[in-house]
Design a protein around this motif. Structure first.
Motif, short mmCIF file in Angstrom:
data_model
loop_
_atom_site.label_atom_id
_atom_site.label_comp_id
_atom_site.label_asym_id
_atom_site.label_seq_id
_atom_site.Cartn_x
_atom_site.Cartn_y
_atom_site.Cartn_z
N UNK A 131 10.08 -3.85 -3.84
CA UNK A 131 9.85 -3.24 -4.77
C UNK A 131 10.66 -1.48 -4.98
N UNK A 132 11.50 -1.54 -4.77
CA UNK A 132 12.73 0.01 -5.11
C UNK A 132 12.89 -0.66 -6.74
N UNK A 133 12.08 0.90 -7.94
CA UNK A 133 12.45 0.54 -9.11
C UNK A 133 10.81 0.00 -9.74
N UNK A 134 10.15 -1.05 -8.80
CA UNK A 134 9.27 -1.44 -9.68
C UNK A 134 7.97 -0.66 -9.38
N UNK A 135 7.70 -0.48 -7.84
CA UNK A 135 6.95 0.55 -7.37
C UNK A 135 7.10 1.05 -6.02
N UNK A 136 6.90 2.58 -5.30
CA UNK A 136 7.66 3.07 -4.35
C UNK A 136 6.65 2.13 -3.49
N UNK B 84 -1.45 -0.44 -12.60
CA UNK B 84 -0.63 0.73 -13.04
C UNK B 84 0.03 2.07 -11.79
N UNK B 85 -0.43 1.49 -10.63
CA UNK B 85 -0.25 2.69 -9.41
C UNK B 85 1.73 2.82 -9.40
N UNK B 86 1.99 4.16 -9.61
CA UNK B 86 3.26 4.50 -8.87
C UNK B 86 3.62 4.88 -7.52
N UNK B 87 2.84 3.96 -6.76
CA UNK B 87 3.07 4.95 -5.22
C UNK B 87 1.70 3.54 -4.57
N UNK B 88 2.32 3.38 -3.32
CA UNK B 88 0.78 3.00 -2.80
C UNK B 88 1.55 2.26 -1.09
N UNK B 89 1.10 3.19 -0.57
CA UNK B 89 0.63 3.25 1.13
C UNK B 89 0.04 2.24 1.77
N UNK B 90 0.98 1.42 2.62
CA UNK B 90 0.83 0.44 3.65
C UNK B 90 -0.18 1.33 4.68
N UNK B 91 -1.11 1.01 5.23
CA UNK B 91 -1.97 1.52 6.30
C UNK B 91 -3.31 0.76 7.29
N UNK B 92 -1.87 -0.16 8.04
CA UNK B 92 -3.25 -0.92 8.54
C UNK B 92 -3.66 -0.45 9.84
N UNK B 93 -4.23 -0.24 10.59
CA UNK B 93 -4.96 0.09 11.93
C UNK B 93 -4.52 -0.15 12.72
N UNK B 94 -3.36 0.57 13.63
CA UNK B 94 -2.43 1.50 14.57
C UNK B 94 -3.47 -0.25 15.75
N UNK B 95 -2.42 -0.50 16.94
CA UNK B 95 -2.66 -1.36 18.09
C UNK B 95 -3.31 -0.29 18.45
N UNK C 67 2.15 -7.96 1.42
CA UNK C 67 3.21 -8.17 -0.70
C UNK C 67 1.38 -8.60 -1.75
N UNK C 68 0.53 -8.81 -1.31
CA UNK C 68 -0.46 -8.98 -1.56
C UNK C 68 -1.13 -7.85 -2.56
N UNK C 69 -1.16 -6.46 -1.45
CA UNK C 69 -1.36 -5.01 -2.19
C UNK C 69 -0.20 -4.68 -2.82
N UNK C 70 0.41 -4.68 -2.09
CA UNK C 70 1.66 -3.85 -3.82
C UNK C 70 1.59 -5.16 -4.60
N UNK C 71 1.98 -5.32 -5.31
CA UNK C 71 1.18 -6.54 -6.60
C UNK C 71 0.33 -6.64 -7.36
N UNK C 72 -1.01 -5.79 -6.57
CA UNK C 72 -2.06 -5.82 -6.69
C UNK C 72 -1.67 -4.23 -7.70
N UNK C 73 -1.43 -3.55 -6.77
CA UNK C 73 -1.17 -1.66 -7.04
C UNK C 73 -0.37 -1.89 -7.80
N UNK C 74 0.43 -2.59 -8.50
CA UNK C 74 1.90 -3.14 -9.78
C UNK C 74 1.12 -3.13 -10.69
N UNK C 75 -0.37 -3.90 -10.20
CA UNK C 75 -1.01 -4.45 -11.62
C UNK C 75 -2.11 -3.58 -12.45
#
Length: 268
Positions: free
Chosen positions: A75-80, A30-41, A20-28
């Motif tokens: 966060x739908x409607x705020x950022x994808x 002015x990104x329209x889209x943020x992908x979450x892509x942590x390292x897989x096991x 959520x911290x990364x999503x909020x940083x993306x909104x701050x």
């Protein structure tokens, strides 16, 4: 459109803060889209967490997916918010990884070669007492793995395709025709590479890949997308505008974007 497809968080053990911290940083930022892509096991390992501090545990994977999907709705409607994962490529195990990823509603999967000749590409010890010929052979093997990762059909985006230079900047200065052959093949299979701005945090500086490789990628019709590879929230979207301007100068016209594993294009 401003976006970032490559971000991590605390589950992997070497990144800071929550999804959520990364999503909020993306909104701050002015990104329209943020992908979450942590390292897989490391799914092929018998251990739940094969490499603490490098990738999340297998037992964490489902909760990771669930958390991203909940935040997507919040966060739908705020950022994808897009559900992604950064996956290692292993010659012997990519069918196993694919069978697991197919069980989840990913928007995209980043495939990264982190291990070459059984050693981490960021392991500084691999460069001790090497000759130029040693480096050339390592470089050729590395790019063969990248081509194989593209041909596997498991991944939508190829991650940081010259990151092996990270702690050995002279890697760039050792030339082999295998690099251009690799870019040509990536174009033939319609692969997408990321421009990853995290090289600034390694000895090499700059981006992955460097401009000479981007010029070859443009010539051979390789798709491009953007990823900061953020391991702390303040890096989300880092240098997006500079990357976009450089790509335009090189001759690229479009970004490649993904939703629900489907490719689309948007103007740079």
């Amino acid at each position: 459109m401003k976006f970032d497809y490559h971000t991590h968080h605390e589950r992997c053990g070497h990144a800071q803060d929550t999804i959520e911290d990364y999503i909020q940083a993306a909104i701050k930022n002015d990104l329209q889209m943020i992908g979450i892509s942590d390292h897989s096991p490391f799914f092929a390992s018998e251990k739940d967490m094969a490499m603490p501090g490098i990738a999340m545990a297998k037992s964490e994977f489902s909760s990771y997916v669930e958390e991203v999907l909940k935040l997507k709705e919040k966060y739908r409607g705020k950022i994808e918010v897009l559900l992604g994962v950064e996956s290692d490529f292993f010659r012997d195990h990519h069918p196993l990884y694919k069978s697991i990823y197919d069980q989840y509603p990913f928007d995209y999967i980043i495939g990264s070669v982190h291990f070459s000749n059984e050693s981490n590409i960021f392991d500084k010890r691999r460069w001790e007492n090497v000759t130029e010929e040693d480096v050339r052979k390592q470089k050729e093997h590395y790019y063969k793995l990248i081509v194989e990762s593209a041909e596997s059909g498991v991944f939508d985006i190829l991650g940081h395709i010259d990151a092996m230079k990270g702690f050995y900047p002279d890697f760039t200065n050792v030339h082999t025709p295998e690099v251009e052959k690799a870019l040509k093949r990536l174009g033939e299979v319609e692969a997408t590479i990321e421009i990853n701005t995290s090289g600034k945090n390694k000895d090499c500086g700059g981006w992955y890949p460097a401009n000479d490789m981007l010029e070859m990628a443009c010539h051979y019709g390789v798709g491009v997308t953007f990823g900061s590879d953020a391991h702390w929230p303040t890096r989300v979207g880092d240098e997006f505008e500079e990357v976009r301007d450089t790509l335009k100068e090189i001759g690229f016209k479009k970004w490649t974007v993904f939703r629900e594993r489907k490719k689309a294009f948007v103007e740079l």
